[in-house]
Design an enzyme around this catalytic site. Structure first.
Site, PDB file in Angstrom:
ATOM      1  N   ARG A  58       0.760  -1.195   0.074  1.00 22.48           N
ATOM      2  CA  ARG A  58      -0.041  -0.039  -0.057  1.00 22.48           C
ATOM      3  C   ARG A  58       0.871   1.147   0.179  1.00 22.48           C
ATOM      4  NH1 ARG A  58      -2.831  -3.899   2.050  1.00 22.48           N
ATOM      5  NH2 ARG A  58      -0.713  -4.704   2.910  1.00 22.48           N
ATOM      6  N   THR A  59       1.921   1.483   1.104  1.00 19.17           N
ATOM      7  CA  THR A  59       2.708   2.558   1.031  1.00 19.17           C
ATOM      8  C   THR A  59       3.443   2.972  -0.047  1.00 19.17           C
ATOM      9  OG1 THR A  59       2.532   1.968   3.324  1.00 19.17           O
ATOM     10  CG2 THR A  59       4.093   3.875   2.701  1.00 19.17           C
ATOM     11  N   LYS A  86      25.598  -5.192  -0.779  1.00 22.13           N
ATOM     12  CA  LYS A  86      27.270  -5.571  -0.761  1.00 22.13           C
ATOM     13  C   LYS A  86      27.800  -4.684   0.417  1.00 22.13           C
ATOM     14  CE  LYS A  86      26.853  -4.291  -5.572  1.00 22.13           C
ATOM     15  NZ  LYS A  86      27.060  -3.402  -6.630  1.00 22.13           N
ATOM     16  N   ARG A 108      11.614   3.538   3.920  1.00 23.76           N
ATOM     17  CA  ARG A 108      10.619   2.584   4.599  1.00 23.76           C
ATOM     18  C   ARG A 108      12.022   1.902   5.483  1.00 23.76           C
ATOM     19  NH1 ARG A 108       5.497  -0.981   4.694  1.00 23.76           N
ATOM     20  NH2 ARG A 108       4.780   0.682   5.486  1.00 23.76           N
ATOM     21  N   HIS A 136       4.819   5.838  11.618  1.00 20.21           N
ATOM     22  CA  HIS A 136       4.037   5.529  10.124  1.00 20.21           C
ATOM     23  C   HIS A 136       3.259   6.707  10.189  1.00 20.21           C
ATOM     24  CE1 HIS A 136       2.868   4.260   6.692  1.00 20.21           C
ATOM     25  NE2 HIS A 136       2.953   2.852   6.911  1.00 20.21           N
TER      26      HIS A 136
HETATM   27  N1   CP Z   1      -0.285  -0.019   5.783  1.00 20.22           N
HETATM   28  C1   CP Z   1       0.835  -0.358   5.275  1.00 20.22           C
HETATM   29  O1   CP Z   1       1.882   0.275   5.552  1.00 20.22           O
HETATM   30  O2   CP Z   1       0.736  -1.165   4.293  1.00 20.22           O
HETATM   31  P1   CP Z   1       2.113  -1.877   3.498  1.00 20.22           P
HETATM   32  O3   CP Z   1       2.893  -2.496   4.349  1.00 20.22           O
HETATM   33  O4   CP Z   1       1.747  -2.689   2.396  1.00 20.22           O
HETATM   34  O5   CP Z   1       2.558  -0.558   2.809  1.00 20.22           O
END
Ligand code: CP
Length: 307
Positions: A58-59, A86, A108, A136
């Site tokens: 999603r993100t 590496k 991320r 998040h």
């Molecule tokens: N909600 C969320 O962060 O989903 P993803 O891990 O798929 O990005």
């Protein structure tokens, strides 16, 4: 009001006014995604790097779509395809990315604080797309947008966040953000999944799931994060579903206009029953839709402003 920040790293660094500005901007940008030609020229000439050290559906996709709908040029890099395999450090990676002068880096990372370190090392805007168990922020913003859209407000609502609080960056960011916006957040889950001292975030804790469900205007169910759990925190998935999962039986005691939310991915039949996830109170896919609008707003405010 202008948005003068370089980075978006967590909800703690946003004021209530800044949160409201992001949500208002996201609301106005949402219609771009409904157009036949889903594009505006606002960020033409800007470069956005998506750097994902952890898995995401999603993100990652919604950030990429958001950047493209604003006409930014996008580049994507995953951990397995980068020189991290590496042995290159995050600091060296940051310096090398900076040398290519992108306008924004969306990151991320499994380590809490990694986006904050990156933000200190580069001149580009850094957006935290989830760091370890810490934060998040864009998930919290899209959750708040969805609640505000469906309920017309955030102020005064009872929001229950239920499940694996200990491992949830979504729970932390939502608690901080929703509390700033005047909602009353309750954290609920088994004792093994509630970290000590979490009340400092401004939300009371309960192990009585039924009570939390009954009083909630909004229920955010959390995924059991087996990949982050160091030990067995529950005896079996079946028992967890019976005691802490949201099924039709538990829903019978919920308010008639309750909203059911989940950040995804779902463990169907564990923390949430399929009938509830796909049922009439669920706004789980609205959250995903709003993810694009919120991420467009964040990119626009960080890159399109006059900081
Ligand atoms: N909600 C969320 O962060 O989903 P993803 O891990 O798929 O990005």
């Amino acid at each position: 009001m202008t948005f003068k920040k370089k980075d978006l790293l967590d909800m703690e660094s946003l004021s209530a006014k800044e949160i409201a500005l992001i949500l208002d901007t996201a609301e106005s940008l949402k219609e771009v995604s409904r157009r036949a030609i889903k594009k505006v020229p606002t960020l033409r000439g800007k470069t956005v790097v998506h750097f994902f050290y952890e898995a995401s559906t999603r993100t990652r996709i919604s950030f990429e779509i958001a950047a493209k709908r604003l006409s930014a040029d996008t580049v994507s890099l995953s951990k397995s395809a980068s020189s991290i395999v590496k042995g290159e450090t995050l600091a060296d990676t940051a310096k090398n990315l900076q040398a290519m002068n992108p306008d924004a880096i969306i990151v991320r990372h499994s380590a809490a604080g990694a986006p904050h370190m990156l933000a200190r090392l580069v001149e580009s805007s850094v957006i935290n797309a989830g760091d370890g168990m810490h934060a998040h922020p864009t998930q919290a913003l899209l959750d708040m947008m969805t609640i505000r859209e469906k309920k017309g407000r955030l102020q005064g609502l009872n929001v229950a966040i239920i499940g694996d609080i200990a491992h949830s960056r979504v729970a932390r960011s939502n608690t901080v953000g929703l509390t700033k916006m005047g909602a009353r957040v309750t954290l609920a889950g088994p004792a093994t999944m509630i970290p000590q001292g979490v009340e400092v975030l401004g939300a009371p804790v309960t192990h009585n799931i039924q009570e939390a469900i009954q009083e909630a205007d909004v229920i955010i169910m959390l995924r059991i994060q087996k990949e982050r759990q160091q030990a067995f925190l529950f005896s079996s998935e079946r028992e967890y579903a019976q005691c802490y999962g949201l099924g039709l039986e538990a829903m019978a005691r919920a308010k008639p206009d309750v909203l059911i939310m989940h950040p995804g991915p779902l463990n169907r039949g564990v923390e949430i029953a399929p009938e509830v996830a796909d049922g009439p109170y669920s706004v789980i896919l609205d959250q995903v839709t709003n993810g694009v609008a919120v991420r467009m707003a964040v990119l626009l405010l960080l890159l399109g402003g006059s900081r």
